[in-house]
Design a protein around this motif. Structure first.
Motif, PDB file in Angstrom:
ATOM      1  N   ALA A  62       0.855  -1.191   0.000  1.00  0.00           N
ATOM      2  CA  ALA A  62       0.000   0.000   0.000  1.00  0.00           C
ATOM      3  C   ALA A  62       0.887   1.237   0.000  1.00  0.00           C
ATOM      4  CB  ALA A  62      -0.923  -0.006   1.213  1.00  0.00           C
ATOM      5  N   PHE A  63       0.403   2.285  -0.641  1.00  0.00           N
ATOM      6  CA  PHE A  63       1.198   3.512  -0.727  1.00  0.00           C
ATOM      7  C   PHE A  63       0.281   4.689  -1.014  1.00  0.00           C
ATOM      8  CE2 PHE A  63       0.845   1.790  -4.963  1.00  0.00           C
ATOM      9  CZ  PHE A  63       0.648   2.890  -5.777  1.00  0.00           C
ATOM     10  N   ARG A  64       0.823   5.863  -0.838  1.00  0.00           N
ATOM     11  CA  ARG A  64       0.133   7.094  -1.210  1.00  0.00           C
ATOM     12  C   ARG A  64       0.969   7.807  -2.266  1.00  0.00           C
ATOM     13  NH1 ARG A  64      -3.992   9.785   0.870  1.00  0.00           N
ATOM     14  NH2 ARG A  64      -4.013   8.478   2.723  1.00  0.00           N
ATOM     15  N   GLY A  65       0.339   8.101  -3.392  1.00  0.00           N
ATOM     16  CA  GLY A  65       1.058   8.765  -4.460  1.00  0.00           C
ATOM     17  C   GLY A  65       0.537   8.339  -5.820  1.00  0.00           C
ATOM     18  N   PRO A  66       1.052   8.941  -6.898  1.00  0.00           N
ATOM     19  CA  PRO A  66       0.539   8.673  -8.242  1.00  0.00           C
ATOM     20  C   PRO A  66       1.173   7.476  -8.927  1.00  0.00           C
ATOM     21  CG  PRO A  66       2.145  10.440  -8.331  1.00  0.00           C
ATOM     22  CD  PRO A  66       2.011  10.076  -6.890  1.00  0.00           C
ATOM     23  N   SER A  67       2.202   6.871  -8.324  1.00  0.00           N
ATOM     24  CA  SER A  67       2.885   5.759  -8.982  1.00  0.00           C
ATOM     25  C   SER A  67       3.705   4.976  -7.957  1.00  0.00           C
ATOM     26  CB  SER A  67       3.801   6.264 -10.108  1.00  0.00           C
ATOM     27  OG  SER A  67       4.821   7.105  -9.570  1.00  0.00           O
ATOM     28  N   ALA A  68       4.116   3.792  -8.363  1.00  0.00           N
ATOM     29  CA  ALA A  68       4.994   2.958  -7.550  1.00  0.00           C
ATOM     30  C   ALA A  68       5.782   2.066  -8.493  1.00  0.00           C
ATOM     31  CB  ALA A  68       4.209   2.126  -6.541  1.00  0.00           C
ATOM     32  N   LEU A  69       6.787   1.401  -7.958  1.00  0.00           N
ATOM     33  CA  LEU A  69       7.641   0.539  -8.753  1.00  0.00           C
ATOM     34  C   LEU A  69       7.562  -0.892  -8.240  1.00  0.00           C
ATOM     35  CD1 LEU A  69      10.781   2.867  -8.841  1.00  0.00           C
ATOM     36  CD2 LEU A  69       9.039   2.644 -10.619  1.00  0.00           C
ATOM     37  N   LEU A  70       7.704  -1.840  -9.152  1.00  0.00           N
ATOM     38  CA  LEU A  70       7.822  -3.235  -8.745  1.00  0.00           C
ATOM     39  C   LEU A  70       8.980  -3.867  -9.491  1.00  0.00           C
ATOM     40  CD1 LEU A  70       6.496  -5.346 -11.096  1.00  0.00           C
ATOM     41  CD2 LEU A  70       4.430  -4.182 -10.346  1.00  0.00           C
ATOM     42  N   GLY A 103      -0.118   6.415 -13.688  1.00  0.00           N
ATOM     43  CA  GLY A 103      -1.442   6.808 -14.140  1.00  0.00           C
ATOM     44  C   GLY A 103      -2.473   6.783 -13.043  1.00  0.00           C
ATOM     45  N   LEU A 104      -2.024   6.888 -11.789  1.00  0.00           N
ATOM     46  CA  LEU A 104      -2.927   6.819 -10.641  1.00  0.00           C
ATOM     47  C   LEU A 104      -3.204   8.206 -10.088  1.00  0.00           C
ATOM     48  CD1 LEU A 104      -1.103   3.888  -8.801  1.00  0.00           C
ATOM     49  CD2 LEU A 104      -2.905   3.727 -10.526  1.00  0.00           C
ATOM     50  N   SER A 105      -4.299   8.326  -9.390  1.00  0.00           N
ATOM     51  CA  SER A 105      -4.554   9.584  -8.684  1.00  0.00           C
ATOM     52  C   SER A 105      -3.553   9.716  -7.539  1.00  0.00           C
ATOM     53  CB  SER A 105      -5.978   9.590  -8.124  1.00  0.00           C
ATOM     54  OG  SER A 105      -6.131   8.555  -7.150  1.00  0.00           O
ATOM     55  N   ASN A 106      -3.352  10.939  -7.100  1.00  0.00           N
ATOM     56  CA  ASN A 106      -2.370  11.185  -6.034  1.00  0.00           C
ATOM     57  C   ASN A 106      -3.016  10.930  -4.675  1.00  0.00           C
ATOM     58  OD1 ASN A 106      -0.046  11.847  -4.752  1.00  0.00           O
ATOM     59  ND2 ASN A 106      -0.236  14.065  -5.035  1.00  0.00           N
ATOM     60  N   GLY A 107      -3.370   9.663  -4.453  1.00  0.00           N
ATOM     61  CA  GLY A 107      -4.034   9.298  -3.201  1.00  0.00           C
ATOM     62  C   GLY A 107      -3.528   7.972  -2.688  1.00  0.00           C
ATOM     63  N   ARG A 108      -4.358   7.314  -1.882  1.00  0.00           N
ATOM     64  CA  ARG A 108      -3.973   6.032  -1.291  1.00  0.00           C
ATOM     65  C   ARG A 108      -4.316   4.897  -2.257  1.00  0.00           C
ATOM     66  NH1 ARG A 108      -5.248   1.524   1.344  1.00  0.00           N
ATOM     67  NH2 ARG A 108      -4.125   0.981   3.258  1.00  0.00           N
ATOM     68  N   HIS A 109      -3.388   3.938  -2.416  1.00  0.00           N
ATOM     69  CA  HIS A 109      -3.602   2.816  -3.330  1.00  0.00           C
ATOM     70  C   HIS A 109      -3.043   1.527  -2.730  1.00  0.00           C
ATOM     71  CE1 HIS A 109      -4.736   5.601  -6.518  1.00  0.00           C
ATOM     72  NE2 HIS A 109      -3.643   6.305  -6.234  1.00  0.00           N
ATOM     73  N   THR A 110      -3.638   0.418  -3.149  1.00  0.00           N
ATOM     74  CA  THR A 110      -3.059  -0.888  -2.875  1.00  0.00           C
ATOM     75  C   THR A 110      -2.679  -1.511  -4.208  1.00  0.00           C
ATOM     76  OG1 THR A 110      -5.249  -1.940  -2.924  1.00  0.00           O
ATOM     77  CG2 THR A 110      -4.397  -1.244  -0.777  1.00  0.00           C
ATOM     78  N   ILE A 111      -1.565  -2.199  -4.216  1.00  0.00           N
ATOM     79  CA  ILE A 111      -1.083  -2.855  -5.425  1.00  0.00           C
ATOM     80  C   ILE A 111      -0.869  -4.326  -5.112  1.00  0.00           C
ATOM     81  CG2 ILE A 111       1.333  -2.247  -4.908  1.00  0.00           C
ATOM     82  CD1 ILE A 111       1.777  -2.075  -7.952  1.00  0.00           C
ATOM     83  N   ARG A 112      -1.201  -5.159  -6.071  1.00  0.00           N
ATOM     84  CA  ARG A 112      -1.085  -6.605  -5.865  1.00  0.00           C
ATOM     85  C   ARG A 112      -0.527  -7.258  -7.118  1.00  0.00           C
ATOM     86  NH1 ARG A 112      -4.817 -10.826  -2.792  1.00  0.00           N
ATOM     87  NH2 ARG A 112      -4.538 -12.700  -4.066  1.00  0.00           N
ATOM     88  N   VAL A 113       0.351  -8.225  -6.920  1.00  0.00           N
ATOM     89  CA  VAL A 113       0.880  -9.043  -8.010  1.00  0.00           C
ATOM     90  C   VAL A 113       0.572 -10.499  -7.691  1.00  0.00           C
ATOM     91  CG1 VAL A 113       2.953  -9.835  -9.191  1.00  0.00           C
ATOM     92  CG2 VAL A 113       2.700  -7.413  -8.611  1.00  0.00           C
ATOM     93  N   ASP A 114      -0.214 -11.144  -8.571  1.00  0.00           N
ATOM     94  CA  ASP A 114      -0.553 -12.557  -8.429  1.00  0.00           C
ATOM     95  C   ASP A 114       0.243 -13.381  -9.431  1.00  0.00           C
ATOM     96  OD1 ASP A 114      -3.128 -13.193  -6.665  1.00  0.00           O
ATOM     97  OD2 ASP A 114      -3.448 -11.230  -7.592  1.00  0.00           O
ATOM     98  N   VAL A 115       0.815 -14.490  -8.968  1.00  0.00           N
ATOM     99  CA  VAL A 115       1.425 -15.441  -9.891  1.00  0.00           C
ATOM    100  C   VAL A 115       0.316 -16.334 -10.422  1.00  0.00           C
ATOM    101  CG1 VAL A 115       3.068 -17.315 -10.169  1.00  0.00           C
ATOM    102  CG2 VAL A 115       3.619 -15.392  -8.656  1.00  0.00           C
ATOM    103  N   GLY A 134       7.452  10.867  -5.301  1.00  0.00           N
ATOM    104  CA  GLY A 134       6.171  11.278  -4.756  1.00  0.00           C
ATOM    105  C   GLY A 134       5.399  10.162  -4.073  1.00  0.00           C
ATOM    106  N   THR A 135       6.040   9.001  -3.889  1.00  0.00           N
ATOM    107  CA  THR A 135       5.371   7.869  -3.248  1.00  0.00           C
ATOM    108  C   THR A 135       5.705   7.827  -1.764  1.00  0.00           C
ATOM    109  OG1 THR A 135       5.526   6.572  -5.281  1.00  0.00           O
ATOM    110  CG2 THR A 135       5.109   5.354  -3.240  1.00  0.00           C
ATOM    111  N   ARG A 136       4.684   7.603  -0.953  1.00  0.00           N
ATOM    112  CA  ARG A 136       4.897   7.433   0.491  1.00  0.00           C
ATOM    113  C   ARG A 136       4.367   6.077   0.901  1.00  0.00           C
ATOM    114  NH1 ARG A 136       1.959   8.868   5.164  1.00  0.00           N
ATOM    115  NH2 ARG A 136       0.414  10.051   3.962  1.00  0.00           N
TER     116      ARG A 136
END
Length: 364
Positions: A62-70, A103-115, A134-136
């Motif tokens: 989970a993070f707050r911001g418009p993007s994240a890296l994996l 491409g995300l809004s600058n808010g709270r997001h959850t990210i998930r990767v499924d195999v 800009g990610t927290r």
């Protein structure tokens, strides 16, 4: 006027939806700090990230911001990336490296990767999630409920998204999607974390067509299929075990040289070993419920044997053990395996038992 306003509203809605769709693309950006990760499944932590081989592994942050890296490591794999519960990308044999989810809004997001794919041949590596500009970081998602699924190809989701039964091995690999199989559907229904400890082609005492390989109970205690390290996680105490083993023990005839001279001998060995396996699983989680399920394949031989195992467990003092027969499957997946529609039907059958036993989630 109403028609014009309706068209404008529809256009704005469509434009907004398109703009809100996240993108997942390779990047040469420098990764920020690692995000706390929540892991579903057995993994071995390495310098490169998380090495895994049992199917159905998933990773969340989970993070707050418009993007994240994996980060994706070595190994052929199919990954499903989702953001806030919405599919974002399907990555088929992605190249190792860093990927930006943007491409995300600058808010709270959850990210998930499924195999999604099965990895019998070799482990694969997931490198984790990282902060972008800009990610927290926020605390990783977590759930109060846990379910462990143990089985064979019917639990893996072997060829379950295929549109045909006649498949090459490459097609089987490409159309196996554990993220859409029964374990994921059931766990989602109960908002539970889950593990899928299953291997296609394996049985309790006999593998498919007498194939020489570890049976499921032999492979089960270990983190990876090389059996180098026994699996242990003090946070993993499932309240429910869902087990389906027997398809590979009984769907093919015995061959000369196998340990069982008769079908009755195979039955006796299977029943004894299955009872012992369930007791070993329960020893670490004595209060958990155990659901054994089976299809009506092999002219009912599998279901008959699983029913005997459940009855023997109860006779020997094991509580909270149930047998759930599953009928009416179409088996339209690769090599006459359950499809995603069948996965839903299996989930419904299992849910009948689970819904009737709310104490699964409350009693310690």
């Amino acid at each position: 006027m109403k028609t014009i306003l309706g068209l404008i509203a529809a256009t704005l809605l469509a434009t907004s939806a398109i703009a809100a769709l996240p993108t997942v693309t390779p990047t040469t950006a420098k990764a920020g700090a690692p995000l706390p990760v929540h892991i579903g499944g057995r993994v071995e932590r390495t310098a490169d990230g998380f090495k895994r081989q049992w199917p159905g592994t998933y990773f969340e942050a989970a993070f707050r911001g418009p993007s994240a890296l994996l980060s994706i490591g070595q190994g052929d794999v199919i990954l499903r990336v989702s953001v806030d519960g919405t599919p974002a990308a399907k990555l088929v044999k992605p190249r190792p490296g860093l990927y930006r989810v943007a491409g995300l809004s600058n808010g709270r997001h959850t990210i998930r990767v499924d195999v999604a794919s099965e990895s019998q041949a070799a482990p694969t590596v997931f490198g984790g999630f990282y902060a972008d500009r800009g990610t927290r970081a926020l605390p990783a998602p977590a759930r109060a409920r846990q379910i462990e699924f143990i089985g064979d190809s019917h639990t893996v989701g072997y060829g379950n998204i295929s549109t045909k039964r006649d498949c090459t091995q490459d097609e089987v690999w490409a159309t196996t999607d554990t993220a859409q199989a029964m374990p994921a559907l059931t766990a989602r229904r109960y908002d539970a974390d889950y593990q899928v400890n299953a291997i296609s082609g394996r049985g309790i005492v006999r593998n498919y067509d007498g194939m020489a390989a570890d049976t499921l109970p032999v492979a089960y205690p270990f983190t990876l299929f090389d059996k180098a390290r026994r699996y242990a996680d003090p946070a993993w105490h499932p309240r429910l075990f869902v087990i389906a083993l027997g398809t590979n023990d009984f769907t093919t005839r015995l061959h000369p040289g196998e340990p069982w001279q008769t079908r009755d001998a195979l039955h006796a060995d299977y029943e004894a070993k299955y009872v012992a396996f369930v007791k070993a699983v329960r020893a670490r989680n004595p209060g958990a419920h155990v659901v054994l399920w089976a299809t009506d394949m092999a002219d009912g031989e599998i279901a008959s044997e699983v029913g005997k195992v459940a009855a023997r467990l109860k006779a020997e003092g094991e509580r909270n053990v149930a047998f759930v027969p599953v009928t009416g499957l179409a088996f339209t997946g690769c090599h006459a395996h359950p499809s995603t529609a069948d996965d839903a039907r299996i989930t419904t059958a299992l849910s009948t038992y689970i819904d009737a036993h709310p104490e699964i989630w409350t009693k310690k």
